[in-house]
Design an enzyme around this catalytic site. Structure first.
Site, PDB file in Angstrom:
ATOM      1  N   GLY A   1     -26.098 -27.133  68.843  1.00 19.49           N
ATOM      2  CA  GLY A   1     -25.757 -26.030  69.720  1.00 19.49           C
ATOM      3  C   GLY A   1     -26.669 -26.011  70.924  1.00 19.49           C
ATOM      4  O   GLY A   1     -27.431 -26.944  71.183  1.00 19.49           O
ATOM      5  N   GLY A   2     -26.588 -24.912  71.660  1.00 15.96           N
ATOM      6  CA  GLY A   2     -27.365 -24.817  72.878  1.00 15.96           C
ATOM      7  C   GLY A   2     -28.862 -24.807  72.644  1.00 15.96           C
ATOM      8  O   GLY A   2     -29.642 -25.214  73.495  1.00 15.96           O
ATOM      9  N   MET A   3     -29.298 -24.308  71.456  1.00 14.71           N
ATOM     10  CA  MET A   3     -30.729 -24.187  71.190  1.00 14.71           C
ATOM     11  C   MET A   3     -31.319 -25.442  70.556  1.00 14.71           C
ATOM     12  O   MET A   3     -32.519 -25.649  70.623  1.00 14.71           O
ATOM     13  CB  MET A   3     -30.978 -22.995  70.254  1.00 14.71           C
ATOM     14  N   GLY A   4     -30.530 -26.241  69.917  1.00  8.08           N
ATOM     15  CA  GLY A   4     -31.087 -27.412  69.260  1.00  8.08           C
ATOM     16  C   GLY A   4     -30.109 -28.022  68.288  1.00  8.08           C
ATOM     17  O   GLY A   4     -28.886 -27.908  68.443  1.00  8.08           O
TER      18      GLY A   4
ATOM     19  N   ILE B   1     -25.961 -32.192  61.100  1.00  7.24           N
ATOM     20  CA  ILE B   1     -24.807 -31.444  60.605  1.00  7.24           C
ATOM     21  C   ILE B   1     -24.404 -30.325  61.550  1.00  7.24           C
ATOM     22  O   ILE B   1     -23.413 -29.636  61.303  1.00  7.24           O
ATOM     23  CB  ILE B   1     -25.076 -30.871  59.194  1.00  7.24           C
TER      24      ILE B   1
ATOM     25  N   LYS C   1     -33.747 -27.046  61.285  1.00  2.18           N
ATOM     26  CA  LYS C   1     -33.289 -26.760  62.640  1.00  2.18           C
ATOM     27  C   LYS C   1     -34.410 -27.096  63.610  1.00  2.18           C
ATOM     28  O   LYS C   1     -35.507 -26.554  63.524  1.00  2.18           O
ATOM     29  CB  LYS C   1     -32.883 -25.302  62.791  1.00  2.18           C
TER      30      LYS C   1
ATOM     31  N   VAL D   1     -29.278 -29.131  63.977  1.00  2.00           N
ATOM     32  CA  VAL D   1     -29.521 -28.852  62.565  1.00  2.00           C
ATOM     33  C   VAL D   1     -29.258 -30.136  61.784  1.00  2.00           C
ATOM     34  O   VAL D   1     -28.225 -30.790  61.975  1.00  2.00           O
ATOM     35  CB  VAL D   1     -28.617 -27.720  62.032  1.00  2.00           C
TER      36      VAL D   1
ATOM     37  N   ASP E   1     -26.990 -12.391  68.579  1.00  2.00           N
ATOM     38  CA  ASP E   1     -26.039 -13.471  68.888  1.00  2.00           C
ATOM     39  C   ASP E   1     -25.081 -13.681  67.710  1.00  2.00           C
ATOM     40  O   ASP E   1     -24.794 -14.810  67.313  1.00  2.00           O
ATOM     41  CB  ASP E   1     -26.778 -14.774  69.196  1.00  2.00           C
TER      42      ASP E   1
END
Length: 777
Positions: free
Chosen positions: A20-23, A17, A40, A25, A141
């Protein structure tokens, strides 16, 4: 099987769903407690990473996750659990029902949100920040994509803890290799940009950027170049909000500008002070203002830090709406997607090529080929001076023109019979002869090339079709003008083919430009304008902008009903699209009712056996399955198979599609022996009719493996999954999402057979490919 991964034996991942840059979800089920959650997963760390760095990162993650889990406030996303599974760090959070602020802006076409909503969001975020700052937690952030507005009006901040990862160890720069500091350029405080000390007042600055954007429609420094954005934050006073939007209260403007002070000392003392000011400005007769306390002006601009070196283009935070084609059906268990999203064989207008995605309408999907607008029949007029065929050519004889027109019409007749390849060869030859006789930009020549493009699209050669339509659009723009209906028709076909190629963002740009021209030249209610709006609504849904798509499709359906009648074929095509978007929004009961209305109307207008009527009935079956009413879906598909067999024959692709749906619902009812037999028969027929590597054939072959797995015949299932994976890699490429999903199926099968080392290696290989290509899971 790869569609439903189990984390730590407890959390079953259902559907991605966000990304992003970190992973990533995922929506998931906590199988221990029987509740829906969000999981996440941070991006996997490859073997190239320094071991000390990985150890420090994991420890940092655990520490930050504990902090995030300790936060208990209505304005902060609740964290239930955290851990590591097969090298992947994960957080388990509450599953939120709503949209983030980026999505709300996008759905509002980048127009600002209502003033009351902006002030309410500001107050709720300030309250949440006041709480978290008291716990000693700085977000670092804060941006529109990290602030959720729930359906009940509540506001929650997401990603506490995760956002702080690496502030001390350069987490983001080491993961991405870009050297970009934590934060998003459009929302970073000056002290973040300069690499200085960051405290809770940095979050207040970022909140000021967010409020500026949702109040005006753009962030305070809305520039294309990241360097310019960073310098703007550091050196340039933002334009007052009321210069963009005069109805904003002066007191609220003052609050936001105070938040955007260049030095921390110039901002409110803390978030609690900020909330008091918002409440006072909202309820008091006179807005409270705070004197600006800027720091001393610098004698010369401070140097930007080294991590900005090489930055060229900045982007506003975008919503997390997935750009999906066929969303995974969580209720489908191991069946996954029912058909492929990119059919290659001949397509019947008005008939869905995927049970979850109605066939994308051409500029006039509801009409036969000979009635399509804008230059689809020969034009016997001439261009150029009298006595010439244009460009100094002698005027062709009437006999020559008549022969070419007759051959052109013969090509159209072949198309109406579905003989697209033959039609294409006729149009190619006629186009070449017309170009020689009349000139390349003559309307007749371009009409033949237009029809050639149409046949190329119908035979799966979308790239070649795009080239032809592009040439026709350019030629018509030169000969007829950019706003001529024939020029716009060619451009609209370009957009349609771009959508076929999955280039939906480019298609959106073309559709929007054509729509603006049509509205300007023919008016908002002209049939061609409404047709373009219908196509734009269709494309929006493929961009994941479902609310916008539903709203626009509903408007077009109402306009067509008013002008043409509620049961006109064009109206019903758009009502069909409304039903589709309802389903993709999860409103399956409403979608079922809408599909039933369309099916009944088409049966009355077109006949019970018309392909469009049967297509709507097929979608009724999809909706019943999504609602868990598989027994009803099974009976519907049995009847549909009988009808399709009688009307089109037992080997017709649409008959086989209905049989595939029947088999899937047999599986959903746990009748796996019958499901296996049906899948094998359909697979064999599709292989003979469509070819062994056709996407629909591979979907059926995968369904065979699914049934074998449910029957515990894992060795046989593994062999079939490997066949599917090999074929998809050969046809689509090793990094295509379908190929990666097949390799995940194979790995899951290996797990069931106890080959854990092989399974882990395959999972890692797939994860590496996804990380390298940015492919969605």
């Amino acid at each position: 099987m790869g569609d439903s991964r189990l984390i730590q034996g407890r959390y079953r991942l259902l559907e991605q769903i966000g990304r992003g840059g970190m992973g990533e979800v995922w929506s998931a089920t906590d199988e221990s407690l029987g509740r829906r959650v969000a999981v996440k997963c941070l991006k996997p760390l490859g073997p190239q990473q320094d071991k000390h760095f990985i150890r420090v990162l994991r420890e940092r993650f655990r520490r930050e996750a504990r902090v995030a889990a300790s936060l208990q406030h209505r304005g902060v996303t609740v964290v239930h659990d955290f851990g590591e599974d097969d090298g992947v760090l994960f957080l388990v959070m509450e599953l939120l029902d709503g949209r983030n602020l980026s999505q709300l802006l996008e759905e509002n076409r980048q127009h600002p949100l209502p003033v009351d909503d902006v002030v309410d969001i500001a107050e709720q975020v300030a309250d949440a920040l006041a709480y978290t700052h008291r716990q000693g937690i700085v977000h670092r952030d804060l941006k529109p994509a990290n602030i959720m507005r729930l359906v009940d009006g509540a506001v929650k901040i997401c990603d506490f803890g995760i956002a702080r990862l690496g502030a001390d160890i350069g987490f983001t720069s080491r993961l991405t290799g870009t050297g970009v500091a934590m934060g998003t350029p459009h929302y970073m405080s000056p002290e973040q940009i300069s690499g200085g000390h960051v405290d809770h007042r940095s979050d207040l600055y970022s909140l000021g950027c967010v409020l500026y954007e949702i109040a005006t429609g753009a962030p305070p420094f809305d520039l294309d170049d990241a360097w310019a954005v960073l310098v703007g934050h550091r050196d340039t006073p933002p334009a007052p909000l009321r210069t963009h939007r005069s109805e904003l209260p002066a007191a609220f403007e003052r609050i936001v500008l105070d938040l955007l002070a260049k030095t921390p000392e110039g901002r409110p003392d803390d978030a609690a002070d900020l909330r008091r000011r918002i409440v006072s400005a909202r309820t008091g007769p006179v807005a409270l203002t705070r004197p600006v306390r800027p720091g001393p002006p610098p004698t010369r601009p401070a140097r930007l830090p080294s991590w900005t070196r090489g930055m060229t283009t900045g982007h506003k935070a975008a919503g997390a709406a997935a750009l999906r084609t066929t969303p995974h059906d969580p209720s489908a268990g191991l069946t996954g997607e029912w058909t492929s999203p990119a059919p290659i064989g001949p397509i019947v207008p008005g008939v869905p090529t995927d049970p979850a995605i109605p066939f994308g309408p051409a500029p006039d999907l509801s009409r036969p080929a000979h009635q399509r607008p804008a230059g689809n029949t020969g034009n016997t007029g001439t261009t150029g001076p009298a006595g010439s065929g244009g460009h100094g050519r002698p005027t062709p004889s009437p006999e020559q023109v008549a022969v070419l027109l007759s051959r052109h019409d013969a090509g159209l007749s072949l198309g109406r019979l579905g003989r697209w390849a033959e039609a294409g060869e006729v149009h190619r030859a006629v186009a070449a002869e017309r170009a020689e006789l009349l000139g390349p930009d003559h309307p007749d020549t371009l009409a033949s090339r237009y029809e050639l493009g149409f046949t190329l699209g119908r035979t799966g050669r979308a790239t070649d079709a795009l080239r032809e339509f592009g040439a026709v659009a350019e030629g018509r723009a030169r000969a007829l003008g950019p706003d001529h209906p024939d020029t716009l028709a060619a451009r609209q076909e370009m957009a349609y083919v771009l959508g076929q190629l999955g280039r939906h963002a480019e298609a959106h740009q073309v559709y929007a430009a054509v729509l603006a021209s049509r509205e300007r030249t023919t008016g908002p209610d002209h049939p061609d304008t409404l047709r373009c709006r219908h196509n734009l609504a269709f494309n929006l849904s493929r961009l994941g902008r479902l609310e916008e798509s539903h709203r626009m499709a509903h408007e077009v359906a109402e306009a067509r009903a008013r002008l043409l009648g509620r049961e006109h074929p064009d109206t019903l095509v758009t009502r069909y699209e409304v039903a589709y978007t309802l389903g993709q929004l999860g409103r399956w009961s409403a979608a079922l009712a809408a599909y039933r209305e369309v099916a009944a109307a088409r049966a009355g207008v077109l006949g019970a056996d018309h392909p469009d009527t049967l297509a709507a009935r097929y979608e009724i079956g999809i909706s019943l399955g999504r609602l868990g009413r598989s027994a009803e879906a099974l009976e519907l598909y049995r009847d549909l198979v009988t009808t399709r067999t009688r009307v089109h024959g037992p080997d017709d692709p649409e008959t086989l599609r209905a049989r595939h749906g029947l088999g899937v619902n047999l599986g959903r009812l746990a009748r796996w022996e019958e499901a296996l037999a049906e899948a094998r028969e359909v697979c064999a027929l599709r292989e003979r009719v469509l070819g062994p590597d056709h996407p629909d054939t591979l979907v059926s072959r995968r369904e065979v493996a699914v049934s074998l797995g449910w029957l515990g015949r894992w060795s046989e299932a593994l062999a079939v999954y490997r066949e599917v994976a090999g074929a998809r890699e050969r046809v689509l490429g090793a990094d295509h999402p379908d190929a990666l999903a097949s390799r995940n199926d194979e790995a899951h099968c290996l797990e069931q057979l106890g080959h854990h080392a092989e399974a882990v290696e395959l999972y890692r290989r797939v994860a590496t490919l996804r990380l390298r290509t940015g492919t969605r899971a």
